[in-house]
Design a protein around this motif. Structure first.
Motif, PDB file in Angstrom:
ATOM      1  N   PHE A   1       0.751  -1.112   0.043  1.00  0.00           N
ATOM      2  CA  PHE A   1      -0.111  -0.147   0.009  1.00  0.00           C
ATOM      3  C   PHE A   1       0.873   1.070  -0.048  1.00  0.00           C
ATOM      4  N   LEU A   2       2.000   1.292   0.621  1.00  0.00           N
ATOM      5  CA  LEU A   2       2.864   2.385   0.926  1.00  0.00           C
ATOM      6  C   LEU A   2       3.419   2.632  -0.521  1.00  0.00           C
ATOM      7  N   GLN A   3       3.811   1.465  -1.171  1.00  0.00           N
ATOM      8  CA  GLN A   3       4.571   1.738  -2.629  1.00  0.00           C
ATOM      9  C   GLN A   3       3.442   2.183  -3.565  1.00  0.00           C
ATOM     10  N   GLU A   4       2.251   1.858  -3.331  1.00  0.00           N
ATOM     11  CA  GLU A   4       1.201   2.106  -4.067  1.00  0.00           C
ATOM     12  C   GLU A   4       0.790   3.927  -3.982  1.00  0.00           C
ATOM     13  N   GLU A   5       1.027   4.178  -2.707  1.00  0.00           N
ATOM     14  CA  GLU A   5       0.780   5.618  -2.412  1.00  0.00           C
ATOM     15  C   GLU A   5       1.956   6.423  -2.924  1.00  0.00           C
ATOM     16  N   ARG A   6       3.168   6.006  -2.764  1.00  0.00           N
ATOM     17  CA  ARG A   6       4.534   6.485  -3.389  1.00  0.00           C
ATOM     18  C   ARG A   6       4.363   6.698  -4.952  1.00  0.00           C
ATOM     19  N   ILE A   7       3.790   5.761  -5.614  1.00  0.00           N
ATOM     20  CA  ILE A   7       3.804   5.850  -6.952  1.00  0.00           C
ATOM     21  C   ILE A   7       2.551   6.917  -7.392  1.00  0.00           C
ATOM     22  N   THR A   8       1.453   6.847  -6.867  1.00  0.00           N
ATOM     23  CA  THR A   8       0.355   8.040  -6.799  1.00  0.00           C
ATOM     24  C   THR A   8       0.968   9.396  -6.647  1.00  0.00           C
ATOM     25  N   ASN A   9       2.007   9.542  -5.700  1.00  0.00           N
ATOM     26  CA  ASN A   9       2.501  10.973  -5.467  1.00  0.00           C
ATOM     27  C   ASN A   9       3.588  11.136  -6.585  1.00  0.00           C
ATOM     28  N   ILE A  10       4.360  10.189  -7.234  1.00  0.00           N
ATOM     29  CA  ILE A  10       5.240  10.389  -8.070  1.00  0.00           C
ATOM     30  C   ILE A  10       4.605  10.925  -9.325  1.00  0.00           C
TER      31      ILE A  10
ATOM     32  N   ASN B   1       2.705  16.252 -15.587  1.00  0.00           N
ATOM     33  CA  ASN B   1       2.996  17.065 -16.785  1.00  0.00           C
ATOM     34  C   ASN B   1       4.028  16.632 -17.857  1.00  0.00           C
ATOM     35  N   VAL B   2       5.235  16.228 -16.914  1.00  0.00           N
ATOM     36  CA  VAL B   2       6.416  15.890 -17.702  1.00  0.00           C
ATOM     37  C   VAL B   2       5.880  14.650 -18.478  1.00  0.00           C
ATOM     38  N   TYR B   3       5.160  13.689 -17.672  1.00  0.00           N
ATOM     39  CA  TYR B   3       5.019  12.265 -18.332  1.00  0.00           C
ATOM     40  C   TYR B   3       4.080  12.565 -19.347  1.00  0.00           C
ATOM     41  N   GLU B   4       3.092  13.318 -19.380  1.00  0.00           N
ATOM     42  CA  GLU B   4       2.074  13.789 -20.527  1.00  0.00           C
ATOM     43  C   GLU B   4       2.787  14.396 -21.658  1.00  0.00           C
ATOM     44  N   THR B   5       3.899  15.391 -21.417  1.00  0.00           N
ATOM     45  CA  THR B   5       4.218  16.031 -22.682  1.00  0.00           C
ATOM     46  C   THR B   5       5.629  15.200 -22.900  1.00  0.00           C
ATOM     47  N   THR B   6       6.034  14.234 -22.596  1.00  0.00           N
ATOM     48  CA  THR B   6       7.207  13.599 -23.206  1.00  0.00           C
ATOM     49  C   THR B   6       7.112  12.103 -23.440  1.00  0.00           C
TER      50      THR B   6
ATOM     51  N   MET C   1      -3.766  12.430 -12.750  1.00  0.00           N
ATOM     52  CA  MET C   1      -3.847  11.680 -14.096  1.00  0.00           C
ATOM     53  C   MET C   1      -5.339  11.573 -14.703  1.00  0.00           C
ATOM     54  N   ILE C   2      -6.233  11.114 -13.584  1.00  0.00           N
ATOM     55  CA  ILE C   2      -7.634  11.355 -14.073  1.00  0.00           C
ATOM     56  C   ILE C   2      -8.032  12.612 -14.695  1.00  0.00           C
ATOM     57  N   ALA C   3      -7.811  13.717 -13.823  1.00  0.00           N
ATOM     58  CA  ALA C   3      -8.083  14.925 -14.551  1.00  0.00           C
ATOM     59  C   ALA C   3      -7.618  15.396 -15.954  1.00  0.00           C
ATOM     60  N   LYS C   4      -6.493  14.907 -16.271  1.00  0.00           N
ATOM     61  CA  LYS C   4      -6.054  14.866 -17.576  1.00  0.00           C
ATOM     62  C   LYS C   4      -6.843  13.930 -18.565  1.00  0.00           C
ATOM     63  N   CYS C   5      -7.030  12.698 -18.132  1.00  0.00           N
ATOM     64  CA  CYS C   5      -8.007  11.868 -18.625  1.00  0.00           C
ATOM     65  C   CYS C   5      -9.263  12.353 -19.109  1.00  0.00           C
ATOM     66  N   GLU C   6      -9.801  13.043 -18.117  1.00  0.00           N
ATOM     67  CA  GLU C   6     -11.198  13.680 -18.310  1.00  0.00           C
ATOM     68  C   GLU C   6     -11.157  14.725 -19.358  1.00  0.00           C
ATOM     69  N   LYS C   7     -10.009  15.301 -19.560  1.00  0.00           N
ATOM     70  CA  LYS C   7      -9.871  16.448 -20.383  1.00  0.00           C
ATOM     71  C   LYS C   7      -9.688  16.008 -21.863  1.00  0.00           C
TER      72      LYS C   7
ATOM     73  N   PHE D   1      16.221  15.195 -19.824  1.00  0.00           N
ATOM     74  CA  PHE D   1      16.454  14.810 -18.360  1.00  0.00           C
ATOM     75  C   PHE D   1      15.329  14.793 -17.459  1.00  0.00           C
ATOM     76  N   ASN D   2      14.325  15.738 -17.486  1.00  0.00           N
ATOM     77  CA  ASN D   2      13.141  15.674 -16.574  1.00  0.00           C
ATOM     78  C   ASN D   2      12.351  14.378 -16.846  1.00  0.00           C
ATOM     79  N   ALA D   3      12.258  13.801 -17.899  1.00  0.00           N
ATOM     80  CA  ALA D   3      11.511  12.664 -18.493  1.00  0.00           C
ATOM     81  C   ALA D   3      12.227  11.270 -17.635  1.00  0.00           C
ATOM     82  N   LEU D   4      13.557  11.283 -18.273  1.00  0.00           N
ATOM     83  CA  LEU D   4      14.185   9.970 -17.623  1.00  0.00           C
ATOM     84  C   LEU D   4      14.620   9.943 -16.358  1.00  0.00           C
ATOM     85  N   MET D   5      14.237  10.973 -15.489  1.00  0.00           N
ATOM     86  CA  MET D   5      14.557  11.052 -14.081  1.00  0.00           C
ATOM     87  C   MET D   5      13.246  10.956 -13.345  1.00  0.00           C
ATOM     88  N   LEU D   6      12.194  10.783 -14.055  1.00  0.00           N
ATOM     89  CA  LEU D   6      10.934  11.094 -13.503  1.00  0.00           C
ATOM     90  C   LEU D   6      10.829  10.425 -12.096  1.00  0.00           C
ATOM     91  N   ALA D   7      11.014   9.180 -11.904  1.00  0.00           N
ATOM     92  CA  ALA D   7      10.907   8.473 -10.517  1.00  0.00           C
ATOM     93  C   ALA D   7      11.508   9.192  -9.087  1.00  0.00           C
TER      94      ALA D   7
END
Length: 292
Positions: A4-13, A19-24, A82-88, A216-222
């Motif tokens: 669960f903690l890992q899931e929460e961390r993934i959500t936060n990341i 925005n970085v993920y969406e645009t790259t 992500m869901i907000a972007k998905c709805e858009k 760089f922003n994309a490759l160091m995302l995590a």
């Protein structure tokens, strides 16, 4: 296996870096989405209910909704941003709904009701035994299918590893490892969860970035939030630039990073190799197919 903690961390990341993920990365995954659609067409003529897990900003859910206009498509993700972007992205597409949901807890879906479940590069972030059990619960036993894509070779992982070794050795992950690769043992996990593997496809593509900073922003995302918190972001970027130029000059690694020297922009990182797996519940009538 994600906790669960890992899931929460993934959500936060992904909330922090959506925005970085969406645009790259995001739009460059279309070769994978096309193969996923082809796998569906080969197995099911007219799917009625499709669940896309870990949709991010909305794909391949949107492509699925357009390809199968008679189907109801649910795009799901655990990150609210992500869901907000998905709805858009999906606004105006009548047969798609976006839902905040975890793959391990699809409580809004009835048992044995789904024709297709898709996961594009999300399986590695999930508690796979729990997610696969939940997918097995919702799929139609006679002909429902699961289609999941995973990376098996991801050069940017090794780039990020080297940058971390230079500026923050304590953050670096195991050398020569790919934290996003869940290929090893996946077939056994599918079998244990009650699935038969019926098709595999392999593909590859390069990531293309407009400049080195976006790369760089994309490759160091995590690890981007941690680098910022530890005031190592600038140092990491300088280490990345140095590494990129060194690798670009090395003919052995010419297919890893390609830089346009005239503009000092990084153009490609790759090749990124991916597998697409299609599986069905063990009770299904669908036949086992060969790899492609």
């Amino acid at each position: 296996m994600a906790t669960f903690l890992q899931e929460e961390r993934i959500t936060n990341i992904f909330e922090d870096a959506s925005n970085v993920y969406e645009t790259t990365f995001f739009a460059q995954h279309r070769p994978t989405w096309n193969i996923i659609i082809n796998h569906i067409v080969e197995q099911i003529t007219e799917p009625r209910l499709i669940i896309d897990l870990a949709s991010g900003p909305g794909e391949p859910a949107l492509s699925l909704a357009k390809r199968f206009p008679e189907a109801q498509v649910f795009a799901t993700d655990i990150a609210p941003d992500m869901i907000a972007k998905c709805e858009k992205l999906t606004a105006g597409t009548p047969n798609i709904q976006c839902r905040l949901a975890s793959a391990e807890r699809l409580t809004f879906i009835e048992d044995a009701s789904v024709d297709v479940v898709t996961i594009s590069y999300g399986l590695m972030f999930m508690d796979r035994p729990r997610a696969l059990a939940e997918i097995r619960r919702i799929l139609k036993p006679g002909g429902g299918i699961l289609i999941a894509s995973i990376f098996t070779s991801l050069p940017e992982i090794h780039i990020a590893q080297q940058v971390l070794k230079d500026v923050a050795p304590d953050l670096a992950f195991k050398p020569d490892s790919n934290p996003l690769d869940c290929e090893q043992g996946l077939e056994n996990e599918l079998q244990t969860a009650g699935f038969n593997l019926i098709k595999q496809s392999i593909g590859q593509f390069d990531y293309v970035f407009p400049d080195t900073f976006k790369a760089f922003n994309a490759l160091m995302l995590a690890v981007r939030p941690t680098l910022i918190r530890l005031h190592l972001f600038d140092s990491a970027y300088n280490a990345f630039l140095q590494l990129a130029h060194i690798r670009n000059a090395d003919e052995v690694d010419h297919n890893l990073i390609s830089i346009d020297s005239s503009t000092n922009s990084l153009t490609t990182v790759g090749p990124n190799v991916f597998h697409v797996y299609t599986a069905c519940p063990s009770s299904s009538h669908l036949a086992v197919a060969s790899s492609s």
